[in-house]
Design a protein around this motif. Structure first.
Motif, PDB file in Angstrom:
ATOM      1  N   LEU A   1       0.841  -1.184   0.000  1.00  0.00           N
ATOM      2  CA  LEU A   1       0.000   0.000   0.000  1.00  0.00           C
ATOM      3  C   LEU A   1       0.881   1.240   0.000  1.00  0.00           C
ATOM      4  O   LEU A   1       2.012   1.210   0.509  1.00  0.00           O
ATOM      5  N   PHE A   2       0.346   2.329  -0.561  1.00  0.00           N
ATOM      6  CA  PHE A   2       1.102   3.588  -0.657  1.00  0.00           C
ATOM      7  C   PHE A   2       0.206   4.714  -0.154  1.00  0.00           C
ATOM      8  O   PHE A   2      -0.934   4.866  -0.614  1.00  0.00           O
ATOM      9  N   VAL A   3       0.727   5.506   0.799  1.00  0.00           N
ATOM     10  CA  VAL A   3      -0.027   6.629   1.368  1.00  0.00           C
ATOM     11  C   VAL A   3       0.815   7.893   1.248  1.00  0.00           C
ATOM     12  O   VAL A   3       1.901   7.983   1.828  1.00  0.00           O
ATOM     13  N   SER A   4       0.337   8.859   0.494  1.00  0.00           N
ATOM     14  CA  SER A   4       1.019  10.145   0.357  1.00  0.00           C
ATOM     15  C   SER A   4       0.317  11.154   1.264  1.00  0.00           C
ATOM     16  O   SER A   4      -0.894  11.350   1.175  1.00  0.00           O
ATOM     17  N   VAL A   5       1.084  11.789   2.163  1.00  0.00           N
ATOM     18  CA  VAL A   5       0.520  12.678   3.178  1.00  0.00           C
ATOM     19  C   VAL A   5       0.744  14.132   2.782  1.00  0.00           C
ATOM     20  O   VAL A   5       1.881  14.543   2.503  1.00  0.00           O
ATOM     21  N   HIS A   6      -0.335  14.909   2.776  1.00  0.00           N
ATOM     22  CA  HIS A   6      -0.276  16.314   2.372  1.00  0.00           C
ATOM     23  C   HIS A   6      -1.123  17.175   3.315  1.00  0.00           C
ATOM     24  O   HIS A   6      -1.863  16.661   4.154  1.00  0.00           O
ATOM     25  N   ALA A   7      -1.010  18.487   3.163  1.00  0.00           N
ATOM     26  CA  ALA A   7      -1.871  19.446   3.861  1.00  0.00           C
ATOM     27  C   ALA A   7      -2.314  20.470   2.829  1.00  0.00           C
ATOM     28  O   ALA A   7      -1.484  21.131   2.204  1.00  0.00           O
ATOM     29  N   ASP A   8      -3.585  20.600   2.653  1.00  0.00           N
ATOM     30  CA  ASP A   8      -4.146  21.396   1.562  1.00  0.00           C
ATOM     31  C   ASP A   8      -3.930  22.896   1.758  1.00  0.00           C
ATOM     32  O   ASP A   8      -3.663  23.367   2.870  1.00  0.00           O
ATOM     33  N   GLY A   9      -4.058  23.646   0.685  1.00  0.00           N
ATOM     34  CA  GLY A   9      -3.980  25.093   0.733  1.00  0.00           C
ATOM     35  C   GLY A   9      -5.022  25.697  -0.191  1.00  0.00           C
ATOM     36  O   GLY A   9      -5.381  25.092  -1.210  1.00  0.00           O
ATOM     37  N   HIS A  10      -5.524  26.878   0.151  1.00  0.00           N
ATOM     38  CA  HIS A  10      -6.531  27.545  -0.674  1.00  0.00           C
ATOM     39  C   HIS A  10      -6.495  29.037  -0.389  1.00  0.00           C
ATOM     40  O   HIS A  10      -6.182  29.453   0.735  1.00  0.00           O
ATOM     41  N   LYS A  11      -6.809  29.819  -1.409  1.00  0.00           N
ATOM     42  CA  LYS A  11      -6.813  31.271  -1.225  1.00  0.00           C
ATOM     43  C   LYS A  11      -7.931  31.711  -0.286  1.00  0.00           C
ATOM     44  O   LYS A  11      -7.854  32.772   0.329  1.00  0.00           O
ATOM     45  N   ASN A  12      -8.974  30.901  -0.182  1.00  0.00           N
ATOM     46  CA  ASN A  12     -10.042  31.158   0.779  1.00  0.00           C
ATOM     47  C   ASN A  12      -9.631  30.574   2.129  1.00  0.00           C
ATOM     48  O   ASN A  12      -9.602  29.352   2.305  1.00  0.00           O
ATOM     49  N   VAL A  13      -9.322  31.420   3.097  1.00  0.00           N
ATOM     50  CA  VAL A  13      -8.803  30.945   4.383  1.00  0.00           C
ATOM     51  C   VAL A  13      -9.851  30.187   5.183  1.00  0.00           C
ATOM     52  O   VAL A  13      -9.524  29.568   6.205  1.00  0.00           O
ATOM     53  N   ARG A  14     -11.119  30.221   4.748  1.00  0.00           N
ATOM     54  CA  ARG A  14     -12.161  29.491   5.465  1.00  0.00           C
ATOM     55  C   ARG A  14     -12.312  28.052   4.967  1.00  0.00           C
ATOM     56  O   ARG A  14     -13.055  27.269   5.574  1.00  0.00           O
ATOM     57  N   ALA A  15     -11.636  27.705   3.866  1.00  0.00           N
ATOM     58  CA  ALA A  15     -11.677  26.327   3.378  1.00  0.00           C
ATOM     59  C   ALA A  15     -11.134  25.408   4.462  1.00  0.00           C
ATOM     60  O   ALA A  15     -10.122  25.706   5.091  1.00  0.00           O
ATOM     61  N   GLN A  16     -11.820  24.264   4.683  1.00  0.00           N
ATOM     62  CA  GLN A  16     -11.421  23.411   5.789  1.00  0.00           C
ATOM     63  C   GLN A  16     -11.765  21.959   5.507  1.00  0.00           C
ATOM     64  O   GLN A  16     -12.535  21.639   4.601  1.00  0.00           O
ATOM     65  N   GLY A  17     -11.168  21.075   6.296  1.00  0.00           N
ATOM     66  CA  GLY A  17     -11.517  19.661   6.250  1.00  0.00           C
ATOM     67  C   GLY A  17     -10.504  18.797   5.516  1.00  0.00           C
ATOM     68  O   GLY A  17      -9.781  19.251   4.641  1.00  0.00           O
ATOM     69  N   ALA A  18     -10.480  17.533   5.896  1.00  0.00           N
ATOM     70  CA  ALA A  18      -9.599  16.553   5.268  1.00  0.00           C
ATOM     71  C   ALA A  18     -10.214  16.011   3.985  1.00  0.00           C
ATOM     72  O   ALA A  18     -11.435  16.040   3.807  1.00  0.00           O
ATOM     73  N   SER A  19      -9.367  15.507   3.096  1.00  0.00           N
ATOM     74  CA  SER A  19      -9.812  14.873   1.847  1.00  0.00           C
ATOM     75  C   SER A  19      -8.938  13.663   1.577  1.00  0.00           C
ATOM     76  O   SER A  19      -7.781  13.608   2.000  1.00  0.00           O
ATOM     77  N   VAL A  20      -9.481  12.708   0.857  1.00  0.00           N
ATOM     78  CA  VAL A  20      -8.711  11.540   0.424  1.00  0.00           C
ATOM     79  C   VAL A  20      -8.892  11.378  -1.082  1.00  0.00           C
ATOM     80  O   VAL A  20     -10.024  11.442  -1.586  1.00  0.00           O
ATOM     81  N   TYR A  21      -7.778  11.167  -1.773  1.00  0.00           N
ATOM     82  CA  TYR A  21      -7.797  11.049  -3.236  1.00  0.00           C
ATOM     83  C   TYR A  21      -7.260   9.688  -3.691  1.00  0.00           C
ATOM     84  O   TYR A  21      -6.337   9.125  -3.087  1.00  0.00           O
ATOM     85  N   ALA A  22      -7.850   9.192  -4.758  1.00  0.00           N
ATOM     86  CA  ALA A  22      -7.310   8.059  -5.508  1.00  0.00           C
ATOM     87  C   ALA A  22      -7.070   8.545  -6.938  1.00  0.00           C
ATOM     88  O   ALA A  22      -7.486   9.647  -7.312  1.00  0.00           O
ATOM     89  N   LEU A  23      -6.424   7.727  -7.740  1.00  0.00           N
ATOM     90  CA  LEU A  23      -6.142   8.101  -9.122  1.00  0.00           C
ATOM     91  C   LEU A  23      -7.427   8.114  -9.947  1.00  0.00           C
ATOM     92  O   LEU A  23      -8.291   7.253  -9.788  1.00  0.00           O
ATOM     93  N   SER A  24      -7.542   9.090 -10.838  1.00  0.00           N
ATOM     94  CA  SER A  24      -8.685   9.128 -11.745  1.00  0.00           C
ATOM     95  C   SER A  24      -8.504   8.100 -12.853  1.00  0.00           C
ATOM     96  O   SER A  24      -7.383   7.719 -13.190  1.00  0.00           O
ATOM     97  N   GLN A  25      -9.626   7.660 -13.431  1.00  0.00           N
ATOM     98  CA  GLN A  25      -9.537   6.684 -14.518  1.00  0.00           C
ATOM     99  C   GLN A  25      -8.826   7.276 -15.724  1.00  0.00           C
ATOM    100  O   GLN A  25      -8.092   6.583 -16.434  1.00  0.00           O
ATOM    101  N   ARG A  26      -9.024   8.590 -15.924  1.00  0.00           N
ATOM    102  CA  ARG A  26      -8.334   9.252 -17.035  1.00  0.00           C
ATOM    103  C   ARG A  26      -6.823   9.224 -16.810  1.00  0.00           C
ATOM    104  O   ARG A  26      -6.048   8.981 -17.723  1.00  0.00           O
ATOM    105  N   GLY A  27      -6.424   9.450 -15.568  1.00  0.00           N
ATOM    106  CA  GLY A  27      -5.004   9.373 -15.244  1.00  0.00           C
ATOM    107  C   GLY A  27      -4.463   7.966 -15.413  1.00  0.00           C
ATOM    108  O   GLY A  27      -3.337   7.763 -15.851  1.00  0.00           O
ATOM    109  N   ALA A  28      -5.297   6.981 -15.083  1.00  0.00           N
ATOM    110  CA  ALA A  28      -4.893   5.591 -15.245  1.00  0.00           C
ATOM    111  C   ALA A  28      -4.684   5.251 -16.717  1.00  0.00           C
ATOM    112  O   ALA A  28      -3.755   4.546 -17.094  1.00  0.00           O
ATOM    113  N   THR A  29      -5.568   5.758 -17.575  1.00  0.00           N
ATOM    114  CA  THR A  29      -5.455   5.503 -19.016  1.00  0.00           C
ATOM    115  C   THR A  29      -4.162   6.076 -19.583  1.00  0.00           C
ATOM    116  O   THR A  29      -3.456   5.424 -20.360  1.00  0.00           O
ATOM    117  N   SER A  30      -3.824   7.309 -19.176  1.00  0.00           N
ATOM    118  CA  SER A  30      -2.590   7.915 -19.673  1.00  0.00           C
ATOM    119  C   SER A  30      -1.376   7.165 -19.143  1.00  0.00           C
ATOM    120  O   SER A  30      -0.356   7.053 -19.824  1.00  0.00           O
TER     121      SER A  30
END
Length: 388
Positions: free
Chosen positions: A229-258
């Motif tokens: 298993l592979f886990v990449s750890v990040h901390a998000d950033g946004h120009k809106n300082v009120r943006a909040q919360g954790a997110s989890v991402y997997a690869l998109s199918q389009r990315g898989a195709t490329s």
């Protein structure tokens, strides 16, 4: 005033103007990072430089000549220069030239590149030092194998590769008081310690200090470590300082195709993929089908894996999205390792930045990821022979 004297005065004024104008390239800083396989020196320059890089012997030196440039800050001290450079010095061998000399302490090879302005950066002259006797590490090609039978049957622990995002000259998102690269390394280190305490599991890290690793190289490292298993750890950033919360991402199918196309182009080195399948000896059509199946299965497993981690993160705080998102992140593009990217919180949100900097919340994040990993493994015991 005679014509001759007037001409001399005009010439002097022009020369002075050219001289002042020419000295417009300011080396604002020289930054450095030391990784296990290289040392990187970055010249931050406020305008496009005219430069030359070359080596001299007896003694060994690397020289950087910058035309019409000045150095704003002192040369770094020897204790910061890493394993390849004994000393740095600067001077002006002739008018309007800045010369920086690296005294080399062991045999090296070097690479140089000039990066154009991007985001908050101006021009950057980057010089990487490597051990001359060490072969360069591949950035994209997977580790090849001559065995036609694929991966041997796994023995021992489940291997989780933890990737602390960014590092070195790449700070990631920038909070009011801290860089993303610092926070995610702290969380990744805590995560490794926790996983190593779990029976039947162990963790490896792509980076253990403040240095940058290419995104493709992180995939190569995971495969060489025989990651489950592979886990990449990040901390998000946004120009809106009120943006909040954790997110989890997997690869998109389009990315898989490329990515399938990329691996097909290098199929001679792409043996031993998921399920012990080698594509090196297959015709192009069959190889493409096998790779598509592998990528599709890996993306599906990544989403399932991410869902378990996301459910655990919901228990410790807000999430930015209620489902596993999909995107074309380069670090998620391994064709045979379920891979997720965890955005732990928004470092640009003052409240979440404060949480991210606290030891107790970092422990909560790491614990949630561990529990998510265990949940995923329990639901797939037959696949991973996990029994805890």
């Amino acid at each position: 005033m005679t014509v001759f004297r007037a001409f001399k005065l005009l010439s002097a004024l022009v020369a002075a103007t050219v001289s002042v104008g020419a000295e417009s390239a300011v080396v604002e800083d020289i930054r450095m990072w030391h990784a296990p396989e290289r040392s990187r020196f970055v010249f931050d320059i406020d305008s496009e430089p005219q430069y030359q890089v070359y080596t001299l012997s007896g003694p060994d030196r690397l020289v950087v000549d910058l035309q019409h440039a000045v150095l704003r800050r002192p040369i770094p001290t020897p204790d910061r220069l890493g394993p390849y450079v004994g000393k740095m010095r600067s001077g002006n061998p002739r008018p309007n030239m800045l010369r920086v000399v690296f005294d080399i302490s062991k045999p090296i090879r070097y690479e140089k590149q000039l990066l154009k302005p991007f985001d908050k950066y101006k021009y950057r002259l980057v010089i990487d030092f490597y051990d001359k006797n060490r072969l360069p590490e591949p950035e994209a090609a997977p580790e090849s194998s001559s065995s036609p039978g694929g991966k041997p049957e796994r023995r021992g622990d489940i291997v989780v590769v933890i990737d602390a995002g960014h590092g070195g000259e790449d700070p990631g998102a920038v909070g009011k008081n801290v860089y993303e690269k610092v926070i995610v390394l702290q969380i990744a280190t805590r995560l490794k310690r926790m996983i190593d305490k779990e029976p039947g599991m162990r963790a490896e890290m792509t980076r253990t200090g403040d240095y940058y690793i290419g995104l493709r190289r992180r995939i190569v490292m995971a495969r060489r470590l025989d990651a489950d298993l592979f886990v990449s750890v990040h901390a998000d950033g946004h120009k809106n300082v009120r943006a909040q919360g954790a997110s989890v991402y997997a690869l998109s199918q389009r990315g898989a195709t490329s990515e399938t196309a990329r691996w097909l182009a290098d199929k001679e080195n792409s043996s031993d993929l998921a399920g012990g399948v080698s594509i090196a000896d297959k015709d192009d059509l069959l190889a493409e089908v096998l790779l598509d199946l592998s990528m599709t299965k890996t993306v599906s497993e990544s989403i399932s894996f991410g869902r378990e981690v996301l459910d655990e993160l919901k228990k410790i705080g807000k999430v930015h999205s209620e489902r596993v998102e999909q995107a074309g992140f380069a670090v998620l593009k391994s064709p045979d390792i379920p891979s997720i990217l965890v955005e732990t919180a928004y470092i640009t949100n003052p409240k979440e930045e404060k949480l991210l900097r606290s030891k107790s919340h970092q422990v909560k994040i790491a614990s949630a990821i561990v529990e998510g990993i265990k949940r995923y493994l329990r639901k797939n015991q037959s696949m991973y022979a996990y029994k805890y």
